[in-house]
Design a protein around this motif. Structure first.
Motif, PDB file in Angstrom:
ATOM      1  N   SER A   1       0.857  -1.184   0.000  1.00  0.00           N
ATOM      2  CA  SER A   1       0.000   0.000   0.000  1.00  0.00           C
ATOM      3  C   SER A   1       0.889   1.228   0.000  1.00  0.00           C
ATOM      4  N   MET A   2       0.263   2.373   0.043  1.00  0.00           N
ATOM      5  CA  MET A   2       1.024   3.614   0.051  1.00  0.00           C
ATOM      6  C   MET A   2       1.831   3.781   1.336  1.00  0.00           C
TER       7      MET A   2
ATOM      8  N   GLU B   1       1.431  10.603  -3.931  1.00  0.00           N
ATOM      9  CA  GLU B   1       0.017  10.785  -3.623  1.00  0.00           C
ATOM     10  C   GLU B   1      -0.741   9.522  -3.995  1.00  0.00           C
ATOM     11  N   ARG B   2      -1.810   9.290  -3.267  1.00  0.00           N
ATOM     12  CA  ARG B   2      -2.669   8.142  -3.530  1.00  0.00           C
ATOM     13  C   ARG B   2      -3.893   8.577  -4.301  1.00  0.00           C
ATOM     14  N   SER B   3      -4.363   7.704  -5.157  1.00  0.00           N
ATOM     15  CA  SER B   3      -5.574   8.016  -5.908  1.00  0.00           C
ATOM     16  C   SER B   3      -6.771   8.049  -4.969  1.00  0.00           C
TER      17      SER B   3
ATOM     18  N   ALA C   1      -7.174   2.761  -3.756  1.00  0.00           N
ATOM     19  CA  ALA C   1      -6.012   2.820  -2.861  1.00  0.00           C
ATOM     20  C   ALA C   1      -4.797   2.135  -3.452  1.00  0.00           C
TER      21      ALA C   1
ATOM     22  N   VAL D   1      -1.078   4.574  -7.050  1.00  0.00           N
ATOM     23  CA  VAL D   1      -0.232   5.588  -6.414  1.00  0.00           C
ATOM     24  C   VAL D   1       0.428   6.421  -7.512  1.00  0.00           C
TER      25      VAL D   1
END
Length: 279
Positions: free
Chosen positions: A151-152, A174-176, A180, A183
C-alpha cells in the motif's frame, strides 16, 4: 599444539556469516515462461521499439542511404550533416518528444531500481507494477499499481530516497482518491518560474526610473488616505438645545451626549434617558 577440531564446512560457514548474524530470504513466485516474456517486453518496450526500427531501416533502406551518400560530393554530405544536426539541436516538436521520452524511460527504470533497493516487496517477492510514465512541465509522473500486500504506507517518508534515485529536485507521492492501489509519484526536476521575471503593474510609474531616484516618499504617496473623503461614522449634526443649559449632539449611531454645567459627560438614549451607567 593441538589441531583445530573444526571441519572445512564449519570454517566456510563461519566465513559466510555477516556481522549481525542475520540472513535475508526473499522468495520469488513461480511464473510461467509466457508471463515472464510479456513482463520483459513491457518493461523494455521503448528500447525494443528503437532497436526494431533501427534494424528495419538498416535492412530495408541501408543500401539506398549508403549509395546516396557515396554519389554526393564531400561538401554536400557535410552540409547535410550540419543541417540534420542543427535540426536535432534546435527546439522543435520532435526534439522535445524524444527528450521527454528518454527521461520518462530513465525515470521508470530508476524508480524500479529504487523500489528494489528499498525492498518494497510483498511476501511473495513481487514489486509494485509500474503502469506508465508521462512527461509534465516540471518533470515526470509515474503511476504505480500496488500489488496485494502493499500500500502507500510502504512508500511513506520515501520521497527523498526516490528523488535521489531519479536525480531530481524532489518527489511527491500521492494516492488516488478512487483506488487505494493506484499511487502517483511526481518527479520534480525543474522550476518553470525560476528563470522568469515577473513585473508588478503597481510600479508602472517608477519602473523606468533608477533605483536611487525612487525614494520612500514616492512609494508612500500611493498609500496616503484620501483627505476629501469623510466617513459616515464620524459625521455629526449640529448640536440641539435640550433646555436647562444642556446641549446634546446626535451621531450616526443615534447616541446622544449631553454636557451639563458641572462638566460631567452624560450619555442619553434615543428617548432622552440617561444610559451612562450601562455604557
Amino acid at each position: 599444539m593441538p589441531k583445530s577440531t573444526r571441519t572445512r564446512s564449519t570454517r566456510r560457514a563461519g566465513r559466510g556469516r555477516t556481522a549481525t548474524g542475520t540472513i535475508e530470504t526473499i522468495t520469488r513466485p513461480t511464473q510461467s515462461l509466457p508471463v515472464q516474456i510479456l513482463l520483459v517486453i513491457w518493461r523494455w518496450r521503448w528500447e525494443l521499439m528503437v532497436l526494431v526500427t533501427a534494424i528495419y531501416i538498416t535492412i530495408a533502406h541501408g543500401a539506398k542511404i549508403v549509395g546516396y551518400i557515396e554519389s554526393n560530393p564531400a561538401w554536400l554530405n557535410a552540409m547535410l550533416a550540419v543541417l540534420v544536426l542543427g535540426w536535432i539541436v534546435s527546439d522543435n516538436f520532435v526534439r522535445r518528444f524524444v527528450v521527454n521520452r528518454v527521461w520518462c524511460v530513465i525515470t521508470r527504470h530508476r524508480v524500479r531500481a529504487c523500489l528494489v533497493e528499498m525492498r518494497t516487496l510483498n511476501y511473495s517477492g513481487n514489486l509494485p507494477f509500474i503502469i506508465a510514465c508521462w512527461s509534465t512541465k516540471t518533470g515526470q509522473v509515474v503511476w504505480v499499481w500496488m500489488r496485494p500486500g502493499l500500500s502507500m504506507e510502504d512508500l511513506d517518508n520515501k520521497s527523498e530516497t526516490i528523488a535521489s534515485a531519479c536525480w531530481a529536485r524532489k518527489a511527491n507521492i500521492e494516492r488516488s482518491r478512487r483506488n487505494a492501489a493506484l499511487v502517483r509519484i511526481e518527479i520534480d526536476r525543474r522550476d518553470p518560474l525560476s528563470k522568469q521575471h515577473i513585473t508588478s503593474p503597481l510600479l508602472d510609474d517608477t519602473s523606468d526610473l533608477p533605483e536611487a531616484v525612487v525614494a520612500d516618499d514616492a512609494v508612500m504617496a500611493f498609500l496616503t488616505p484620501d483627505t476629501d473623503r469623510v466617513s459616515d461614522e464620524s459625521t455629526t449634526q449640529p448640536p440641539a438645545k435640550t433646555g436647562a443649559g444642556e446641549t446634546r449632539t446626535k451621531t450616526s449611531k443615534t447616541k446622544y451626549t449631553a454636557t451639563v454645567d458641572d462638566r460631567a459627560s452624560v450619555i442619553l438614549g434615543a428617548n432622552g434617558e440617561d444610559v451612562s451607567d450601562y455604557v
